[in-house]
Design a protein around this motif. Structure first.
Motif, mmCIF file in Angstrom:
data_model
loop_
_atom_site.group_PDB
_atom_site.id
_atom_site.type_symbol
_atom_site.label_atom_id
_atom_site.label_comp_id
_atom_site.label_asym_id
_atom_site.label_seq_id
_atom_site.Cartn_x
_atom_site.Cartn_y
_atom_site.Cartn_z
ATOM 1 N N GLN A 9 -15.719 -15.118 28.468
ATOM 2 C CA GLN A 9 -15.603 -15.301 29.917
ATOM 3 C C GLN A 9 -14.817 -14.135 30.504
ATOM 4 O O GLN A 9 -14.491 -13.199 29.789
ATOM 5 N N ALA A 35 -23.322 -20.971 27.304
ATOM 6 C CA ALA A 35 -22.777 -21.961 28.234
ATOM 7 C C ALA A 35 -21.348 -21.630 28.639
ATOM 8 O O ALA A 35 -20.960 -21.808 29.802
ATOM 9 N N LEU A 44 -21.530 -18.897 31.276
ATOM 10 C CA LEU A 44 -22.074 -19.336 32.560
ATOM 11 C C LEU A 44 -21.187 -20.378 33.232
ATOM 12 O O LEU A 44 -21.109 -20.425 34.473
ATOM 13 N N SER A 45 -20.511 -21.223 32.452
ATOM 14 C CA SER A 45 -19.661 -22.245 33.070
ATOM 15 C C SER A 45 -18.483 -21.637 33.813
ATOM 16 O O SER A 45 -17.936 -22.248 34.730
ATOM 17 N N LEU A 60 -19.279 -21.259 37.638
ATOM 18 C CA LEU A 60 -19.627 -22.411 38.470
ATOM 19 C C LEU A 60 -18.819 -22.414 39.766
ATOM 20 O O LEU A 60 -17.641 -22.047 39.794
ATOM 21 N N SER A 109 -26.402 -16.098 37.359
ATOM 22 C CA SER A 109 -26.953 -16.776 36.183
ATOM 23 C C SER A 109 -28.336 -16.215 35.836
ATOM 24 O O SER A 109 -28.635 -15.939 34.670
ATOM 25 N N ILE A 142 -23.140 -26.700 28.745
ATOM 26 C CA ILE A 142 -22.247 -26.376 29.860
ATOM 27 C C ILE A 142 -21.274 -27.527 30.085
ATOM 28 O O ILE A 142 -20.069 -27.307 30.315
ATOM 29 N N SER A 191 -18.660 -27.208 27.535
ATOM 30 C CA SER A 191 -17.733 -26.106 27.792
ATOM 31 C C SER A 191 -16.740 -26.469 28.892
ATOM 32 O O SER A 191 -15.582 -26.027 28.862
ATOM 33 N N TRP A 242 -18.874 -31.795 38.679
ATOM 34 C CA TRP A 242 -20.061 -31.245 38.007
ATOM 35 C C TRP A 242 -20.597 -32.244 36.987
ATOM 36 O O TRP A 242 -21.812 -32.443 36.869
#
Length: 392
Positions: free
Chosen positions: A282, A311, A314-315, A318, A327, A352, A355, A385
């Protein structure tokens, strides 16, 4: 001697610097300046070193031994007064003055606690060395100590065990968070595809040992999923008090765990789905140099699902402006080099969700004051979420 944890903050910093200087004495880096970058379960220093350049002197012809004896006696006292701490050179070597001193940067990681086995640490270093050798990726390449070892043990008087350390070559680049764009995420996708491609073909050497990911790491008894554990853990809803999770939040988390287990239990651990992953790629662990994304901090690398690696990346995007475009750009970059894991679109939301629970677990144990202040907002986003994830 007091342990590091029992020292004052200033005492801890001084003690860590002493340990770092002792560790560097096992390496041929030259004259070095160090600065503490972070301290969590281990400490990381930046090292700026100027190597000592040695050149063999030409042999003197017709040397007069009497001359050396006389001069040596006359200058002996003067040398005692002017002696400085410098590297010891062989008699036929000399330091060559440099008009512009060459400097190299490194990262020194100190393990002040003895909670991780040397086999685990050494295996991380073996994978990093293989990545650098096989792919050309600019990852934190471990630097051998003077004895050739990548993982060095430094005995320290008064410490219950030796301090272990690793020196990495510095990875140039800059971190980008608030100003991330789809172009950046496309480069991150390319980076992750290269990591996964290497993991797909990597043959671990004998004795290679990294953890094998299990769902219990995230949704086990010692996690936020267990309301009793969360109740007694340090849930950082403020810097002054801990507040147990609400019944609603606990119900959402437990329902999420059940759905995750149902969706991933049939996913095979074959070469197309499962291999060595970074496990924490990340924004604080990838940086950018010109048009290239580079990964750092592989200390959590493990055998796991490639989808989980995706995941985690990408998480972290958010609820950000442009999340969808970033994304899509990530997948575009990944797919340019490697086919996405099977059933990616269907399976990815479960990873996700996992994660996000991983992040909630981290909030239980954080000691960072700023993170503690922001924890309520982050946890609210996570629960929101997950509620959508549970919708039929």
């Amino acid at each position: 001697m007091k342990t590091i944890e029992n020292l004052s903050h200033g005492g801890q910093i001084r003690r860590l610097r002493e340990l770092a200087e002792a560790a560097l004495s096992y390496y041929d880096l030259g004259n070095a300046r160090i600065s503490l970058l972070s301290r969590h379960e281990n400490s990381v220093f930046q090292v700026v070193a100027s190597p000592v350049i040695r050149r063999t002197l030409p042999e003197l012809e017709h040397a007069d031994d009497d001359y050396y004896e006389e001069v040596g006696e006359e200058e002996e006292d003067e040398e005692q007064d002017t002696m400085v701490d410098e590297p010891v050179l062989e008699l036929n070597q000399a330091v060559v003055p440099l008009e512009r001193p060459t400097r190299f940067r490194y990262a020194l990681r100190l393990y002040t606690e003895n909670t991780i086995s040397s086999a685990l640490l050494s295996s991380e270093l073996q994978w990093l060395s293989a990545l650098r050798r096989d792919t050309g990726l600019l990852v934190p390449e471990p630097v051998p100590a003077r004895n050739g070892a990548l993982l060095t043990e430094v005995p320290v008087e008064g410490m219950p065990h030796a301090i272990r350390c690793v020196v990495f070559r510095w990875v140039d680049g800059r971190f980008i968070d608030a100003s991330l764009t789809p172009i950046h995420l496309e480069r991150v996708g390319v980076l992750m595809a290269r990591l996964h491609h290497h993991a797909r073909t990597f043959s671990p050497p004998s004795g290679f040992l990294r953890p094998r990911w299990e769902p219990s790491w995230i949704i086990g008894e010692n996690s936020v999923i267990n309301p009793q554990f969360a109740k007694h853990a340090t849930v950082p809803f403020s810097t002054h008090a801990t507040v147990p999770l609400s019944t609603h939040a606990s119900n959402i988390l437990q329902a999420t765990a059940r759905k995750i287990e149902a969706e991933i239990q049939s996913l095979p651990q074959d070469a197309e789905n499962y291999g060595l992953i970074h496990y924490d790629l990340q924004q604080t662990n990838y940086l950018f140099y010109k048009d290239e994304a580079r990964a750092i901090d592989f200390k959590d690398c493990c055998f796991g699902y490639y989808l989980f690696d995706i995941a985690i990346t990408l998480s972290s995007l958010l609820n950000r402006p442009g999340e969808q475009a970033m994304s899509e750009a990530f997948f575009r970059g990944y797919a340019s080099l490697r086919t996405l894991p099977p059933q990616c679109e269907e399976r990815l939301p479960a990873f996700i969700a996992m994660s996000l629970i991983k992040r909630a677990n981290q909030l239980l144990h954080t000691r960072d004051a700023q993170t503690r202040e922001m924890a309520p907002e982050w946890l609210a986003h996570i629960i929101n979420w997950l509620e959508k994830f549970l919708e039929p």
